[in-house]
Design an enzyme around this catalytic site. Structure first.
Site, mmCIF file in Angstrom:
data_model
loop_
_atom_site.group_PDB
_atom_site.id
_atom_site.type_symbol
_atom_site.label_atom_id
_atom_site.label_comp_id
_atom_site.label_asym_id
_atom_site.label_seq_id
_atom_site.Cartn_x
_atom_site.Cartn_y
_atom_site.Cartn_z
ATOM 1 N N TYR A 1 -48.662 90.579 30.143
ATOM 2 C CA TYR A 1 -49.502 91.604 29.532
ATOM 3 C C TYR A 1 -49.655 92.819 30.437
ATOM 4 C CZ TYR A 1 -50.446 87.665 26.493
ATOM 5 O OH TYR A 1 -50.279 86.604 25.644
ATOM 6 N N SER B 1 -52.004 84.223 28.932
ATOM 7 C CA SER B 1 -53.286 84.906 28.790
ATOM 8 C C SER B 1 -54.298 84.508 29.866
ATOM 9 C CB SER B 1 -53.867 84.626 27.408
ATOM 10 O OG SER B 1 -54.062 83.222 27.214
ATOM 11 N N LYS C 1 -43.358 77.995 30.444
ATOM 12 C CA LYS C 1 -44.659 78.538 30.073
ATOM 13 C C LYS C 1 -45.729 77.474 30.266
ATOM 14 C CE LYS C 1 -47.181 80.505 26.128
ATOM 15 N NZ LYS C 1 -47.122 80.854 24.696
ATOM 16 N N LYS D 1 -42.662 74.177 27.711
ATOM 17 C CA LYS D 1 -43.965 74.729 27.347
ATOM 18 C C LYS D 1 -44.998 73.616 27.462
ATOM 19 C CE LYS D 1 -46.523 77.128 23.707
ATOM 20 N NZ LYS D 1 -46.465 77.706 22.341
#
Length: 325
Positions: free
Chosen positions: A315, A276, A250, A198
């Site tokens: 998403y 996002s 990520k 990450k």
């Protein structure tokens, strides 16, 4: 000079049927996981301005979205809580009545037989300083004190019914600490998804709005430097050794090299999170008519799968699943 017949790879691109038959990488709804935000006390869904089409759910809209996701046939949901009150230690994170644990119980009751209900195990949504752990007297994140909080969160989330805990805090030893706490409590069946690679990324910006982040400063002392690929692979290796069932890269799109290298060697499934900022860039460009939205969405996810991701948090999950079906 005319090429010899056997040097004509275009033959396999000649028709839609041929292209479909010879495609090397495919998307399937079950490979998609939908991140969802639930806002404590909300009477209706609250739009997230920087993420068009994504909301902080009320309980009612959450239930409806869960059913829609299950009917679309996606693989699972990853839940994030947005509490009304925060404090220095993130007390709401392990409160059985807290927003995330309450939402988890709702999701399990609603769609637990159809989807893998997953929960974000991190303190950042619940702390008034916005960091992923508790702070010491100097204001630095205290790694080992944070592990104690993660263990408490793990037990609360498992009790609420979460099937897979998403350890996203990037504390050293977090997988071992959570695995031990779960096993000692008779929760050995609860799986762990380690956010192993990450990175301290600029692409998390819209997420901060999505969870009403209170972050002061940055997370560069615990998230990975964007220039380091080998370090990401080392983190994943350590997490597997400590008991991770799945490892994560990520963000996804900017780290396909790390994803590919990890997928080539990992003994456990490798997932990736289309974060996002990646979502919002596609939406913004499409809104201006600069790109074909559906093609861009599908291509972005296909590239993550092609690099080696066994599943993708996105998403777009429910919408794409409907396209695929």
């Amino acid at each position: 000079m005319t090429p010899a017949p056997y040097l004509r790879p275009r033959r396999l691109r000649a028709t839609p049927a041929l292209r479909e038959l010879t495609r090397e990488t495919r998307l399937h709804p079950r490979q998609l996981v939908l991140p969802m935000f639930v806002r404590e006390g909300a009477s209706e869904p609250v739009p997230i301005a920087s993420m068009p089409g994504v909301v902080q759910h009320s309980t009612d809209s959450f239930r409806r979205a869960l059913v829609e996701a299950a009917e679309a046939g996606i693989g699972g949901v990853m839940l994030f809580g947005v509490p009304t009150a925060k404090d220095a230690r993130g007390s709401g994170a392990d409160d059985p009545r807290g927003v995330l644990n309450a939402a988890t119980a709702v999701a399990v009751a609603e769609v637990g037989d159809a989807l893998v209900v997953q929960t974000d195990l991190c303190l950042d949504e619940f702390t008034d300083h916005g960091h992923c752990g508790v702070l010491d007297a100097r204001g630095d994140v205290d790694n080992d004190a944070t592990l104690e909080r993660y263990a408490a969160m793990a037990l609360a989330q498992a009790e609420a019914g979460s099937a897979l805990l998403g350890l996203s805090g990037m504390m050293d030893g977090q997988v071992e600490a959570v695995r031990a706490a779960l096993d000692d409590a008779g929760r050995s069946g609860t799986a762990i998804l380690a956010y192993s690679a990450k990175y301290a990324s600029a692409f998390y910006g819209p997420f901060r709005e999505a969870v009403d982040s209170s972050l002061q400063g940055d997370r560069r002392t615990y998230q990975l430097d964007p220039g380091n690929a080998r370090e990401g692979l080392r983190e994943a290796e350590l997490d597997v050794t400590e008991g991770a069932d799945v490892v994560m890269v990520k963000p996804a799109g900017s780290y396909l090299d790390v994803l590919g290298a990890l997928a080539a060697t990992s003994p456990v499934p490798v997932w990736a999170y289309q974060v996002s900022g990646e979502y919002s860039m596609i939406e913004a460009a499409a809104a201006h008519g600069w790109i074909d939205r559906r093609r861009a969405v599908e291509e972005s996810l296909l590239s993550i799968r092609r690099a080696g991701a066994d599943a993708v948090l996105t998403y777009f999950a429910t919408e794409v699943a409907a396209w695929l079906r």
